[in-house]
Structure formats: structure tokens, C-alpha cells
Design a protein around this motif. Structure first.
Motif, PDB file in Angstrom:
ATOM      1  N   TYR A 136       6.564  12.118   8.725  1.00 51.28           N
ATOM      2  CA  TYR A 136       5.160  11.955   8.347  1.00 51.28           C
ATOM      3  C   TYR A 136       4.309  13.166   8.732  1.00 51.28           C
ATOM      4  N   HIS A 188       0.069   5.708   6.219  1.00 51.62           N
ATOM      5  CA  HIS A 188       1.235   5.516   7.088  1.00 51.62           C
ATOM      6  C   HIS A 188       1.357   4.070   7.574  1.00 51.62           C
ATOM      7  N   GLU A 189       0.238   3.353   7.656  1.00 55.25           N
ATOM      8  CA  GLU A 189       0.313   1.924   7.974  1.00 55.25           C
ATOM      9  C   GLU A 189       1.031   1.184   6.847  1.00 55.25           C
ATOM     10  N   ARG A 216       8.624   0.044   5.525  1.00 55.66           N
ATOM     11  CA  ARG A 216       9.842   0.382   6.282  1.00 55.66           C
ATOM     12  C   ARG A 216      10.327  -0.813   7.096  1.00 55.66           C
ATOM     13  N   HIS A 217       9.397  -1.531   7.712  1.00 55.52           N
ATOM     14  CA  HIS A 217       9.767  -2.695   8.517  1.00 55.52           C
ATOM     15  C   HIS A 217      10.385  -3.786   7.644  1.00 55.52           C
ATOM     16  N   GLN A 253      14.660   6.657   8.034  1.00 52.57           N
ATOM     17  CA  GLN A 253      13.974   7.624   8.892  1.00 52.57           C
ATOM     18  C   GLN A 253      12.690   8.095   8.231  1.00 52.57           C
ATOM     19  N   THR A 254      11.773   8.603   9.061  1.00 59.59           N
ATOM     20  CA  THR A 254      10.462   9.024   8.558  1.00 59.59           C
ATOM     21  C   THR A 254      10.185  10.481   8.924  1.00 59.59           C
ATOM     22  N   LEU A 270       3.214   2.530   4.740  1.00 60.57           N
ATOM     23  CA  LEU A 270       4.619   2.937   4.746  1.00 60.57           C
ATOM     24  C   LEU A 270       5.400   2.285   5.882  1.00 60.57           C
ATOM     25  N   GLU A 271       4.758   2.127   7.033  1.00 60.14           N
ATOM     26  CA  GLU A 271       5.435   1.461   8.149  1.00 60.14           C
ATOM     27  C   GLU A 271       5.687  -0.005   7.844  1.00 60.14           C
ATOM     28  N   ARG A 272       4.736  -0.643   7.127  1.00 58.21           N
ATOM     29  CA  ARG A 272       4.945  -2.030   6.714  1.00 58.21           C
ATOM     30  C   ARG A 272       6.147  -2.126   5.770  1.00 58.21           C
ATOM     31  N   THR A 319       5.865  12.281   4.028  1.00 57.96           N
ATOM     32  CA  THR A 319       4.508  12.453   3.500  1.00 57.96           C
ATOM     33  C   THR A 319       4.029  13.882   3.741  1.00 57.96           C
TER      34      THR A 319
END
Length: 351
Positions: A222, A198-199, A205-206, A219-220, A201-203, A261
């Protein structure tokens, strides 16, 4: 003895009375229908298979009362909001020459169909990679000579206008060299370590949120219980970024992308069965992929956009393959899903 045999069969065995009410189901049948015999017994076949092909039960009873067996292949059933594909065989059982019970055998074929599809996809990727690598090497060799000759010529020329032409040759040679490097794909071994997916994926997404317009909603969804995976963080970011950027481009500045996920159990990838895998879905509500491109989207240089290079998905597939994973795609207008599967095996860290 017969119960012991039925209990250990991999095929689902269901026995109905002549009114199509369930009177017996084996453990494989309980697993297939995702419910216990206690809850299933007494239900009609119409209720158990209510999402089956509409003509099935119109054909089933008349043919069985005529003492004729019925076979239906690749029948789609719904189970816990999940579609499954089965082969069905119905056989009338007689007592004193009359129909007494109906034996139905169900064989789930999703896994077999999926393994075949995966093998085709992996074979396609390997063949494509070999062809592209050979082609890229053949182009790179004369390209280096062309660039070197342009540099030598540039040193000899005094006229600034003529030098401009040699600079164009050098710049275009560099551009082609960069394209060849991309076609060859990653040439460094994966630098794997334990990381939180998720780290990553967040990178991604950002990065995409900064690049995309306000008309696109990211949108997520998780599953926070997913354990750490053993992977190369930069390679995963690159692979996922390629896929999400593709979705952004497909939406043309207006739409929704969902990153989801989940843990997938008992997954087979490239003939190896994994107990647990992480499944990452990149879902968009864009126009979808043209049907004629669906079987080719992971080939290099295949793209539905005039300005695209067609390398993003090919590189992403190569990077995920390095992690013993796989990317699959399903698409229809308004709903495209790229699914990335990565093993979650403890011993995967040593592979």
C-alpha cells in the motif's frame, strides 16, 4: 526563436553528433527520459536507448551515413522501471555534403494507444449493458407469469407428490429471477462519502482470507499517502471482492495474490483527464487468462470456468464505471494484473 520553438514542442527532440553522442535535448525530451539535460548530454544513444529493439542501432548508423532517414514505430523503451512506447524518426543533418549531426524525434504514443483501448473498453461495456438489460427484461416478464401460474396450481393440488413439482418450478423461477437481477447489475444510485481506500481493501482481504485455503498467500503493498476518495463503500467492496475472488479461483488453492495501491498522475478515463487517480492492482501468479478470452472478459456470461456465471467482472466494471473509473487487465502465464483506476479529484465529490 528556434530554441523557443523547440522548447515548447510536445515531441522530444534530441540532437546527436556523428558518433551518436547527445549534444542537445529539449524539455519534452527531458520529460520523456525522466532526467535533466545536464545529466544526459554527452551520453551515447546506445546508453540512452539501451533497452530499445536490438536491431535499431545496427540499422541506424549505416543508414544515416548513407544519408537515409530512419523511422521506427511503437518502439519499447525502459524509463525508471517503466516501459514506454514511442515512435522514432532519425534524420541525418549535412554540412558541406557530409554527415555532421543526427536529429532524432521521439513521440510517446502510450497515452494515445491507451485512450483508444479505454474507449473501446467503455463502448464494449455500454453495448453489453444495453443488450443484457434488454434480454433480462424480456426474460423476467414471462418468468413472473410462470411463477405465478405455478403458485396458483400449487394451491389447487392436493397430492403432495404433485406439489413437489410445482415447488421445483417456483424454486427454479426464483433462481432465474436472481440471475436476471445480477445481469441487470446495480439498480441503486451510489451512496458516496469520503472514505479511506485501504479500509475497503482490508475488508476485502479479510473476507477473502476467511474463504480461501491456507495454500493461498494474500499480501499487500500500500501507498499510505493516498488521500480519501469520494465513493460508495459497499459498491467498491463488491467490485473489488469480485476481482479478488476471481484471482483465488484462478489459483486453485495454491499461489500468491498481491493487492497494491499507488497514485497515478495525469490519467485519462473516458476522454476526461484527471490530475490524480488511485490505481489499485490485483496481481496473481496463476496460469493467466486464455488469449482468446482477453477481449471478452468484461462481457456478461463469459467465463473460463465450467462452474462460473461470468457475471463477476461485468458487475465489477459497472460499479467502477459509476465512480467515473475503469478496470483494465493484462495477463500472461504466471502474472495477471487487474488494474482499477478511480479519480482523486476534489471536484469529483460534486459529480
Amino acid at each position: 526563436m528556434h530554441k523557443k520553438i523547440l522548447d515548447h514542442l510536445n515531441e522530444a527532440i534530441l540532437l546527436f553528433d556523428k558518433d551518436l553522442r547527445l549534444i542537445y535535448i529539449n524539455p519534452a525530451g527531458e520529460m520523456l527520459l525522466a532526467d535533466s539535460a545536464k545529466h544526459l548530454l554527452g551520453h551515447t544513444a546506445h546508453k540512452l536507448f539501451k533497452t530499445a529493439h536490438s536491431s535499431l542501432f545496427n540499422e541506424l548508423l549505416p543508414r544515416l551515413y548513407m544519408l537515409e532517414p530512419l523511422v521506427d514505430r511503437e518502439l519499447i523503451l525502459e524509463r525508471l522501471n517503466q516501459s514506454i512506447t514511442v515512435n522514432l524518426s532519425a534524420t541525418p543533418l549535412l554540412e558541406d555534403g557530409e554527415l555532421s549531426e543526427i536529429l532524432i524525434e521521439l513521440q510517446q504514443v502510450d497515452r494515445h494507444l491507451r485512450i483508444t483501448k479505454e474507449e473501446q473498453l467503455l463502448a464494449q461495456q455500454n453495448t453489453s449493458r444495453m443488450l443484457v438489460r434488454g434480454l433480462a427484461h424480456e426474460i423476467k416478464n414471462p418468468l413472473g407469469g410462470l411463477r405465478g401460474a405455478a403458485q396458483l396450481l400449487d394451491l389447487e393440488l392436493q397430492d403432495p407428490e404433485l406439489k413437489e413439482y410445482t415447488q421445483i418450478i417456483i424454486a427454479e423461477s426464483d433462481r432465474l429471477q436472481d440471475l436476471m437481477d445480477k445481469m441487470l447489475g446495480p439498480n441503486k444510485p451510489a451512496n458516496k462519502s469520503l472514505l479511506n481506500i485501504h479500509e475497503v481493501l482490508e475488508r476485502v482481504r479479510h473476507l477473502v482470507a476467511v474463504e480461501s485455503t491456507k495454500g493461498i498467500v494474500l499480501q499487500t503493498n500500500y501507498d499510505p499517502s493516498i488521500p480519501e476518495i469520494f465513493a460508495d463503500k459497499n459498491q467498491l467492496i463488491q467490485a473489488l471482492l469480485n476481482i479478488v475472488r476471481n484471482a483465488v479461483q484462478a489459483l486453485q488453492n495454491d499461489g500468491r495474490i498481491t493487492i497494491k495501491t499507488r497514485v497515478q498522475r495525469h490519467m485519462t478515463i473516458g476522454r476526461k483527464r484527471y490530475r490524480l487517480t488511485v490505481k489499485i492492482d490485483i496481481i496473481d501468479n496463476g496460469p493467466g487468462i486464455k488469449p482468446e478470452l482477453m477481449g471478452q472478459i468484461f462481457y456478461p456470461m463469459i467465463t473460463g470456468r465450467a462452474e462460473g456465471t461470468g457475471l463477476g467482472l461485468s458487475i465489477a466494471q459497472s460499479l467502477i464505471n459509476q465512480h467515473n473509473g475503469l478496470i483494465e487487465c493484462e495477463s500472461e502465464p504466471g502474472h495477471t494484473v487487474f488494474s482499477i483506476y478511480l479519480p482523486l479529484e476534489k471536484n469529483h465529490a460534486n459529480s
